[in-house]
Design an enzyme around this catalytic site. Structure first.
Site, PDB file in Angstrom:
ATOM      1  CE  LYS A   1      24.089 -95.348  31.148  1.00 31.31           C
ATOM      2  NZ  LYS A   1      24.356 -94.001  30.928  1.00 31.31           N
TER       3      LYS A   1
ATOM      4  NE  ARG B   1      19.527 -90.715  33.790  1.00 34.74           N
ATOM      5  CZ  ARG B   1      19.502 -91.541  32.703  1.00 34.74           C
ATOM      6  NH1 ARG B   1      19.228 -92.648  32.354  1.00 34.74           N
ATOM      7  NH2 ARG B   1      19.630 -90.499  31.625  1.00 34.74           N
TER       8      ARG B   1
ATOM      9  NE  ARG C   1      23.718 -90.129  22.130  1.00 32.22           N
ATOM     10  CZ  ARG C   1      23.682 -90.774  23.331  1.00 32.22           C
ATOM     11  NH1 ARG C   1      24.383 -91.819  23.813  1.00 32.22           N
ATOM     12  NH2 ARG C   1      22.784 -89.890  24.279  1.00 32.22           N
TER      13      ARG C   1
ATOM     14  NE  ARG D   1      19.047 -89.607  23.072  1.00 30.88           N
ATOM     15  CZ  ARG D   1      19.322 -90.357  23.908  1.00 30.88           C
ATOM     16  NH1 ARG D   1      19.734 -91.442  23.748  1.00 30.88           N
ATOM     17  NH2 ARG D   1      19.478 -89.743  25.192  1.00 30.88           N
TER      18      ARG D   1
ATOM     19  NE  ARG E   1      20.575 -86.586  28.252  1.00 31.53           N
ATOM     20  CZ  ARG E   1      21.185 -87.229  27.254  1.00 31.53           C
ATOM     21  NH1 ARG E   1      21.503 -86.310  25.988  1.00 31.53           N
ATOM     22  NH2 ARG E   1      21.664 -88.507  27.201  1.00 31.53           N
TER      23      ARG E   1
HETATM   24  P1  AMP Z   1      18.968 -91.917  28.480  1.00 33.67           P
HETATM   25  O1  AMP Z   1      18.815 -92.361  27.110  1.00 33.67           O
HETATM   26  O2  AMP Z   1      19.281 -92.777  29.380  1.00 33.67           O
HETATM   27  O3  AMP Z   1      20.294 -90.930  28.549  1.00 33.67           O
HETATM   28  O4  AMP Z   1      17.688 -91.181  29.111  1.00 33.67           O
HETATM   29  C1  AMP Z   1      17.167 -89.900  28.304  1.00 33.67           C
HETATM   30  C2  AMP Z   1      16.276 -89.020  29.133  1.00 33.67           C
HETATM   31  O5  AMP Z   1      15.105 -89.932  29.637  1.00 33.67           O
HETATM   32  C3  AMP Z   1      16.825 -88.819  30.555  1.00 33.67           C
HETATM   33  O6  AMP Z   1      17.570 -87.329  30.252  1.00 33.67           O
HETATM   34  C4  AMP Z   1      15.607 -88.351  31.265  1.00 33.67           C
HETATM   35  O7  AMP Z   1      14.923 -87.286  31.171  1.00 33.67           O
HETATM   36  C5  AMP Z   1      14.912 -89.758  30.881  1.00 33.67           C
HETATM   37  N1  AMP Z   1      15.142 -90.902  31.610  1.00 33.67           N
HETATM   38  C6  AMP Z   1      15.728 -92.114  31.197  1.00 33.67           C
HETATM   39  N2  AMP Z   1      15.714 -92.726  32.369  1.00 33.67           N
HETATM   40  C7  AMP Z   1      15.386 -92.501  33.171  1.00 33.67           C
HETATM   41  C8  AMP Z   1      15.340 -92.581  34.711  1.00 33.67           C
HETATM   42  N3  AMP Z   1      15.564 -93.902  35.085  1.00 33.67           N
HETATM   43  N4  AMP Z   1      14.498 -91.831  35.561  1.00 33.67           N
HETATM   44  C9  AMP Z   1      14.181 -90.610  35.238  1.00 33.67           C
HETATM   45  N5  AMP Z   1      14.440 -90.230  34.088  1.00 33.67           N
HETATM   46  C10 AMP Z   1      14.765 -91.092  33.149  1.00 33.67           C
END
Ligand code: AMP
Length: 215
Positions: A13, A88, A127, A160, A171
């Site tokens: 994404k 989410r 990644r 990361r 996740r």
């Molecule tokens: P991402 O980079 O979008 O995969 O997000 C990394 C981490 O940030 C996730 O595993 C969550 O811990 C947190 N996170 C990101 N977006 C959200 C969201 N909309 N709601 C809650 N936690 C989030």
């Protein structure tokens, strides 16, 4: 264009959002990026968020909704926006609908990027991101020319914290339980579109543009 990008962690994404921005100029609102920036800056919000992120859990809705609400009010979002990694869960999706209705900026679509579950693990564990310019690589599918260094700016590449194996498993579980149901949520609203997220980045991008009706 006012869209939500849906898809599992590792579906690509963020990569597609960045390409849309490069080509069409609307802002990308990535809650993951906003949270990581707060963690790097060492703010109290960042410290709270990190404890959830390191475990692969969702950060509390109140924190994320506040952040997105502030961002959407900024002028650059008036011409359109791409929400990446938000909402989410259903509570966030409902809160987003209310927020956008009050700003008169309702969604024009939700685009799901679909990748078979088996591929996601390799995509995520492989990644790597450049510390200096944010360029992303995958050591299995799209490695840099020189190991550990960015092709664009020679910056150091890092993994990361939440791309480590145990966190990734969590996740993906959280995605299946809480985020995947949003596909049905947007389907019921009649605004869901989907593309296959398998193939080269450019092939997927062409499909994304075509599906969204962009030139
Ligand atoms: P991402 O980079 O979008 O995969 O997000 C990394 C981490 O940030 C996730 O595993 C969550 O811990 C947190 N996170 C990101 N977006 C959200 C969201 N909309 N709601 C809650 N936690 C989030």
């Amino acid at each position: 264009m006012k869209i939500v990008l849906l898809g599992a962690p590792g579906a690509g994404k963020g990569t597609q959002a960045k390409k849309l921005i490069e080509k069409y100029g609307m802002p990308q609102i990535s809650t993951g990026d906003l949270l990581r920036a707060a963690v790097s800056a060492g703010t109290s919000l960042g410290k709270e968020a990190k404890s959830y992120m390191d475990k692969g859990e969702l950060v509390p809705d109140s924190v994320v909704l506040g952040m997105v609400g502030e961002r959407l009010k900024q002028d650059d979002c008036k011409k359109g926006y791409i929400l990446d990694g938000f909402p989410r869960n259903t509570a966030q999706a409902e809160a987003l609908d209310k927020m956008l209705a009050s700003l008169d900026m309702s969604l024009s679509g939700a685009l799901s990027v679909d990748v078979p579950f088996e591929d996601l693990m390799k995509r995520l564990t492989g990644r790597r991101t450049c510390k200096s310019c944010g360029q992303m690589y995958n050591i299995y599918f799209g490695p840099p020319k020189k190991e550990g260094a960015c092709d664009k700016c020679s910056g150091d590449l890092f993994q990361r914290d939440d791309d480590k194996e145990a966190t990734i498993k969590k996740r993906l579980e959280v995605y299946t339980a809480q985020t995947e149901p949003l596909i049905g949520y947007y389907k019921n609203k009649g605004i869901l579109k989907s593309v296959s997220g398998t193939g080269s980045i450019d092939e997927i991008f062409n499909k994304v543009c075509e599906t969204l009706g962009l030139q």
